[in-house]
Write a protein that holds these residues in place. Structure first.
Motif, short mmCIF file in Angstrom:
data_model
loop_
_atom_site.label_atom_id
_atom_site.label_comp_id
_atom_site.label_asym_id
_atom_site.label_seq_id
_atom_site.Cartn_x
_atom_site.Cartn_y
_atom_site.Cartn_z
N LYS A 63 0.72 -1.13 0.02
CA LYS A 63 -0.17 0.15 -0.04
C LYS A 63 0.94 1.12 -0.19
O LYS A 63 1.68 1.54 1.00
N MET A 64 0.89 1.90 -1.24
CA MET A 64 1.85 2.97 -1.30
C MET A 64 1.29 4.32 -0.40
O MET A 64 0.22 4.64 -0.78
N ASP A 65 2.23 4.65 0.40
CA ASP A 65 1.91 6.05 1.21
C ASP A 65 3.26 6.52 1.38
O ASP A 65 4.45 6.00 1.42
N GLY A 66 3.18 7.84 1.82
CA GLY A 66 4.51 8.72 1.95
C GLY A 66 5.20 8.89 0.66
O GLY A 66 4.52 8.87 -0.28
N PRO A 67 6.48 9.32 0.89
CA PRO A 67 7.01 9.75 -0.46
C PRO A 67 7.47 8.35 -1.32
O PRO A 67 8.04 7.56 -0.94
N LEU A 68 7.10 8.63 -2.31
CA LEU A 68 7.06 7.51 -3.38
C LEU A 68 8.34 7.06 -3.66
O LEU A 68 8.78 5.88 -3.75
N THR A 115 9.86 -2.98 -17.90
CA THR A 115 9.33 -3.05 -16.40
C THR A 115 9.36 -1.68 -15.89
O THR A 115 8.32 -1.53 -14.95
N THR A 116 9.68 -0.52 -16.50
CA THR A 116 9.11 0.61 -16.07
C THR A 116 7.76 0.89 -16.17
O THR A 116 7.16 1.35 -15.37
N ARG A 117 7.14 0.39 -17.25
CA ARG A 117 5.80 0.54 -17.58
C ARG A 117 4.72 -0.34 -16.69
O ARG A 117 3.96 0.38 -16.03
N LEU A 138 7.22 10.20 -13.94
CA LEU A 138 8.59 10.84 -13.84
C LEU A 138 9.13 10.30 -12.45
O LEU A 138 10.37 10.13 -12.50
N THR A 139 8.61 10.00 -11.37
CA THR A 139 9.09 9.56 -10.23
C THR A 139 9.81 8.11 -10.42
O THR A 139 10.86 7.96 -10.12
N VAL A 140 8.96 7.47 -11.04
CA VAL A 140 9.51 6.14 -11.47
C VAL A 140 10.71 6.00 -12.48
O VAL A 140 11.58 5.19 -12.27
N GLU A 141 10.64 6.94 -13.32
CA GLU A 141 11.96 7.26 -14.09
C GLU A 141 13.04 7.54 -13.44
O GLU A 141 14.28 7.10 -13.58
N ILE A 142 12.99 8.48 -12.34
CA ILE A 142 14.12 8.98 -11.39
C ILE A 142 14.50 7.76 -10.72
O ILE A 142 15.62 7.49 -10.66
N PHE A 143 13.61 6.95 -9.96
CA PHE A 143 13.90 5.98 -9.48
C PHE A 143 14.72 4.73 -10.47
O PHE A 143 15.88 4.29 -10.00
N VAL A 144 14.53 4.71 -11.56
CA VAL A 144 15.14 3.64 -12.50
C VAL A 144 16.29 4.33 -12.77
O VAL A 144 17.48 3.38 -12.89
N ALA A 145 16.44 5.46 -13.14
CA ALA A 145 17.65 6.02 -13.39
C ALA A 145 18.74 5.88 -12.09
O ALA A 145 19.84 5.77 -12.36
N ALA A 146 18.13 6.12 -11.03
CA ALA A 146 19.20 5.92 -9.87
C ALA A 146 19.60 4.63 -9.73
O ALA A 146 20.90 4.35 -9.35
N TRP A 147 18.50 3.69 -9.89
CA TRP A 147 19.07 2.12 -9.82
C TRP A 147 20.21 2.05 -10.75
O TRP A 147 21.16 1.39 -10.73
N ARG A 148 19.90 2.41 -12.12
CA ARG A 148 20.78 2.15 -13.11
C ARG A 148 22.23 2.83 -12.93
O ARG A 148 23.26 2.06 -13.10
N THR A 149 21.99 3.98 -12.68
CA THR A 149 23.45 4.64 -12.34
C THR A 149 24.11 4.02 -10.93
O THR A 149 25.38 3.64 -11.24
#
Length: 185
Positions: A63-68, A115-117, A138-149
């Motif tokens: 259950k997503m709550d708080g900062p995503l 996977t991002t979709r 956008l948040t998911v893309e930032i997450f993916v970019a951070a993981w990839r980095t």
């Protein structure tokens, strides 16, 4: 089969290893191979698939709550902790192999996009009706970019520190996101 494939690809080279070579080594028919994998690329990237399948399954239960972004990072940490003991070695070998094979790079990018979709859909389903159609992806893309980095940095270090080293780099990379978003050109 994935373990044998990774060994063959590492020893002989991805392009030099044929599907026939792989099927002969594991003593299965091509028909059996294709029941388990869609392509030679899929078997080569099995460690990636193992991680992201487990991650998406886990996120679907939350259950997503708080900062995503933080919730996604914590879910990644939980998923990484739960991977089998040999996963880090396979993941490192997969990433190193991917760096030398353009077909794997292309396939990996396509898999990342899919996977991002799927992650956007999973988060949208668990976050409720309040999700913003621009901020969520956008948040998911930032997450993916951070993981990839972080994972590319870990791979460049030869997998230094094993899974703990990878998890530390993930945490450090995520901590740098606010500064990265406001950095000057």
């Amino acid at each position: 089969m994935a373990e044998t494939a990774l060994s063959l690809f590492t020893e002989r080279g991805y392009d030099a290893t044929t599907l026939d070579d792989l099927c002969d080594a594991v003593e299965v028919s091509k028909r059996t191979f294709f029941r388990n994998y869609r392509s030679k690329e899929d078997v080569a990237l099995a460690a990636d698939s193992d991680l992201w399948s487990a991650y998406l399954d886990y996120v679907a239960t939350l259950k997503m709550d708080g900062p995503l972004l933080e919730a996604l990072r914590q879910a990644l940490e939980t998923t990484l902790s739960a991977m089998d003991p040999d996963w880090d070695r396979r993941f490192l070998a997969t990433r190193e192999l991917s760096e030398t094979a353009p077909a794997l790079q292309t396939h990996s990018l396509g898999y990342c996009q899919d996977t991002t979709r799927s992650l956007v859909k999973a988060v949208n389903g668990s976050a409720g009706a309040d999700t913003d159609e621009v901020r969520l992806p956008l948040t998911v893309e930032i997450f993916v970019a951070a993981w990839r980095t972080a994972s590319l940095h870990w791979t460049a270090q030869g997998g230094h520190g094993g899974r703990d080293g990878l998890m530390k780099l993930v945490e450090e990379t995520f901590a740098k996101i606010p500064a990265a978003l406001t950095s000057s050109a």
